[in-house]
Scaffold this motif. Sequence first.
Motif, PDB file in Angstrom:
ATOM      1  N   MET A   1       3.936  -7.808  -6.571  1.00  0.00           N
ATOM      2  CA  MET A   1       3.425  -8.927  -7.370  1.00  0.00           C
ATOM      3  C   MET A   1       2.622  -8.449  -8.586  1.00  0.00           C
ATOM      4  O   MET A   1       1.765  -9.166  -9.091  1.00  0.00           O
ATOM      5  CB  MET A   1       2.572  -9.850  -6.500  1.00  0.00           C
ATOM      6  CG  MET A   1       3.341 -10.468  -5.349  1.00  0.00           C
ATOM      7  SD  MET A   1       2.405 -11.713  -4.437  1.00  0.00           S
ATOM      8  CE  MET A   1       2.611 -13.139  -5.518  1.00  0.00           C
ATOM      9  N   LEU A   2       2.907  -7.253  -9.077  1.00  0.00           N
ATOM     10  CA  LEU A   2       2.145  -6.715 -10.207  1.00  0.00           C
ATOM     11  C   LEU A   2       2.169  -7.633 -11.425  1.00  0.00           C
ATOM     12  O   LEU A   2       1.175  -7.753 -12.128  1.00  0.00           O
ATOM     13  CB  LEU A   2       2.676  -5.335 -10.607  1.00  0.00           C
ATOM     14  CG  LEU A   2       2.315  -4.168  -9.701  1.00  0.00           C
ATOM     15  CD1 LEU A   2       2.909  -2.879 -10.240  1.00  0.00           C
ATOM     16  CD2 LEU A   2       0.818  -4.030  -9.545  1.00  0.00           C
ATOM     17  N   SER A   3       3.294  -8.262 -11.672  1.00  0.00           N
ATOM     18  CA  SER A   3       3.407  -9.118 -12.857  1.00  0.00           C
ATOM     19  C   SER A   3       3.222 -10.599 -12.528  1.00  0.00           C
ATOM     20  O   SER A   3       3.457 -11.462 -13.373  1.00  0.00           O
ATOM     21  CB  SER A   3       4.767  -8.896 -13.529  1.00  0.00           C
ATOM     22  OG  SER A   3       5.816  -9.186 -12.621  1.00  0.00           O
ATOM     23  N   ALA A   4       2.777 -10.903 -11.321  1.00  0.00           N
ATOM     24  CA  ALA A   4       2.604 -12.308 -10.906  1.00  0.00           C
ATOM     25  C   ALA A   4       1.422 -12.955 -11.618  1.00  0.00           C
ATOM     26  O   ALA A   4       0.430 -12.293 -11.935  1.00  0.00           O
ATOM     27  CB  ALA A   4       2.391 -12.377  -9.396  1.00  0.00           C
TER      28      ALA A   4
ATOM     29  N   VAL B   1      14.858   4.618   7.921  1.00  0.00           N
ATOM     30  CA  VAL B   1      14.787   3.936   6.631  1.00  0.00           C
ATOM     31  C   VAL B   1      15.898   2.895   6.596  1.00  0.00           C
ATOM     32  O   VAL B   1      17.044   3.179   6.964  1.00  0.00           O
ATOM     33  CB  VAL B   1      14.919   4.941   5.465  1.00  0.00           C
ATOM     34  CG1 VAL B   1      15.018   4.212   4.123  1.00  0.00           C
ATOM     35  CG2 VAL B   1      13.735   5.905   5.454  1.00  0.00           C
ATOM     36  N   VAL B   2      15.547   1.681   6.185  1.00  0.00           N
ATOM     37  CA  VAL B   2      16.511   0.580   6.099  1.00  0.00           C
ATOM     38  C   VAL B   2      16.466   0.000   4.685  1.00  0.00           C
ATOM     39  O   VAL B   2      15.480   0.161   3.960  1.00  0.00           O
ATOM     40  CB  VAL B   2      16.209  -0.530   7.135  1.00  0.00           C
ATOM     41  CG1 VAL B   2      16.351   0.007   8.553  1.00  0.00           C
ATOM     42  CG2 VAL B   2      14.818  -1.122   6.925  1.00  0.00           C
ATOM     43  N   THR B   3      17.541  -0.664   4.315  1.00  0.00           N
ATOM     44  CA  THR B   3      17.622  -1.298   2.996  1.00  0.00           C
ATOM     45  C   THR B   3      17.387  -2.794   3.154  1.00  0.00           C
ATOM     46  O   THR B   3      18.069  -3.463   3.927  1.00  0.00           O
ATOM     47  CB  THR B   3      18.999  -1.048   2.351  1.00  0.00           C
ATOM     48  OG1 THR B   3      19.193   0.371   2.236  1.00  0.00           O
ATOM     49  CG2 THR B   3      19.086  -1.678   0.975  1.00  0.00           C
ATOM     50  N   LEU B   4      16.391  -3.303   2.410  1.00  0.00           N
ATOM     51  CA  LEU B   4      16.019  -4.716   2.446  1.00  0.00           C
ATOM     52  C   LEU B   4      16.085  -5.287   1.043  1.00  0.00           C
ATOM     53  O   LEU B   4      16.145  -4.539   0.062  1.00  0.00           O
ATOM     54  CB  LEU B   4      14.595  -4.867   3.003  1.00  0.00           C
ATOM     55  CG  LEU B   4      14.375  -4.405   4.444  1.00  0.00           C
ATOM     56  CD1 LEU B   4      12.893  -4.420   4.794  1.00  0.00           C
ATOM     57  CD2 LEU B   4      15.160  -5.280   5.413  1.00  0.00           C
ATOM     58  N   PRO B   5      16.033  -6.618   0.921  1.00  0.00           N
ATOM     59  CA  PRO B   5      16.002  -7.207  -0.423  1.00  0.00           C
ATOM     60  C   PRO B   5      14.770  -6.723  -1.195  1.00  0.00           C
ATOM     61  O   PRO B   5      13.719  -6.440  -0.615  1.00  0.00           O
ATOM     62  CB  PRO B   5      15.908  -8.706  -0.150  1.00  0.00           C
ATOM     63  CG  PRO B   5      16.473  -8.890   1.216  1.00  0.00           C
ATOM     64  CD  PRO B   5      16.094  -7.640   1.967  1.00  0.00           C
ATOM     65  N   ALA B   6      14.894  -6.625  -2.501  1.00  0.00           N
ATOM     66  CA  ALA B   6      13.802  -6.162  -3.355  1.00  0.00           C
ATOM     67  C   ALA B   6      12.621  -7.116  -3.291  1.00  0.00           C
ATOM     68  O   ALA B   6      12.791  -8.333  -3.148  1.00  0.00           O
ATOM     69  CB  ALA B   6      14.288  -6.039  -4.797  1.00  0.00           C
ATOM     70  N   VAL B   7      11.416  -6.565  -3.393  1.00  0.00           N
ATOM     71  CA  VAL B   7      10.217  -7.394  -3.497  1.00  0.00           C
ATOM     72  C   VAL B   7       9.738  -7.444  -4.945  1.00  0.00           C
ATOM     73  O   VAL B   7       8.970  -8.323  -5.319  1.00  0.00           O
ATOM     74  CB  VAL B   7       9.067  -6.897  -2.587  1.00  0.00           C
ATOM     75  CG1 VAL B   7       9.447  -7.050  -1.129  1.00  0.00           C
ATOM     76  CG2 VAL B   7       8.688  -5.467  -2.897  1.00  0.00           C
ATOM     77  N   GLU B   8      10.171  -6.505  -5.761  1.00  0.00           N
ATOM     78  CA  GLU B   8       9.800  -6.449  -7.169  1.00  0.00           C
ATOM     79  C   GLU B   8      11.030  -6.789  -7.994  1.00  0.00           C
ATOM     80  O   GLU B   8      12.116  -6.279  -7.737  1.00  0.00           O
ATOM     81  CB  GLU B   8       9.279  -5.050  -7.524  1.00  0.00           C
ATOM     82  CG  GLU B   8       8.801  -4.879  -8.930  1.00  0.00           C
ATOM     83  CD  GLU B   8       7.576  -5.702  -9.266  1.00  0.00           C
ATOM     84  OE1 GLU B   8       7.605  -6.402 -10.305  1.00  0.00           O
ATOM     85  OE2 GLU B   8       6.603  -5.678  -8.510  1.00  0.00           O
TER      86      GLU B   8
END
Length: 195
Positions: free
Chosen positions: A31-34, A151-158
């Motif tokens: 959420m850096l740009s939130a 390690v798993v691949t998930l939807p991006a949070v950024e």
Amino acid sequence: MSFTFRPVDPVADAPLLHSWVSRPYARFWGMLSASVDDVVEEYSRIASSGHHQAFLGLDGGEPAFLMEQYQPGESPLADVYEVQPGDTGMHLLVAPPSGEPQPGFTTAVMQSVMTHLFEDPQTERVVVEPDARNHKIHVLNERVGFRPERVVTLPAVESMETHKEALLSFCTRADFLATLTPVLASATDPAGESR
């Protein structure tokens, strides 16, 4: 240190939470740009979800950390591992220190969060999926009993990324209690006998 928990108020707490999640140290929170309005929208969505809750952790009444608890079966994790009955997901963000950092503070926060989660007798295992690059949280997680799975691949949070590479890790009640001193463990284990 005396920690308590209260539900996040999406509107009233948004300015404070924004001041935490928009700082560089919180980059893995996504959420850096939130904006403050974005924070209101996100925590309103969480509050109304029915399967995800956000709590403000207080230290002596002062906001000190943000903890989210969620049902992994209702999250993207359901696509990457076989969710077990009693699994509870967790996210944690510790507030930036207002003065000199206190040695052991973050570990004490994490122990308090884990104790809070395991107070629910239905919780058998806590699941986390921090960014694989977030080495500081991996060390903290292992300190309280988490065991990395893979390690798993998930939807991006950024929004700048296409996906998230996450270190899926689990902590059972027994693994958490094994990290505590005998006095802390007996006070924390609801099945333990008291004198």
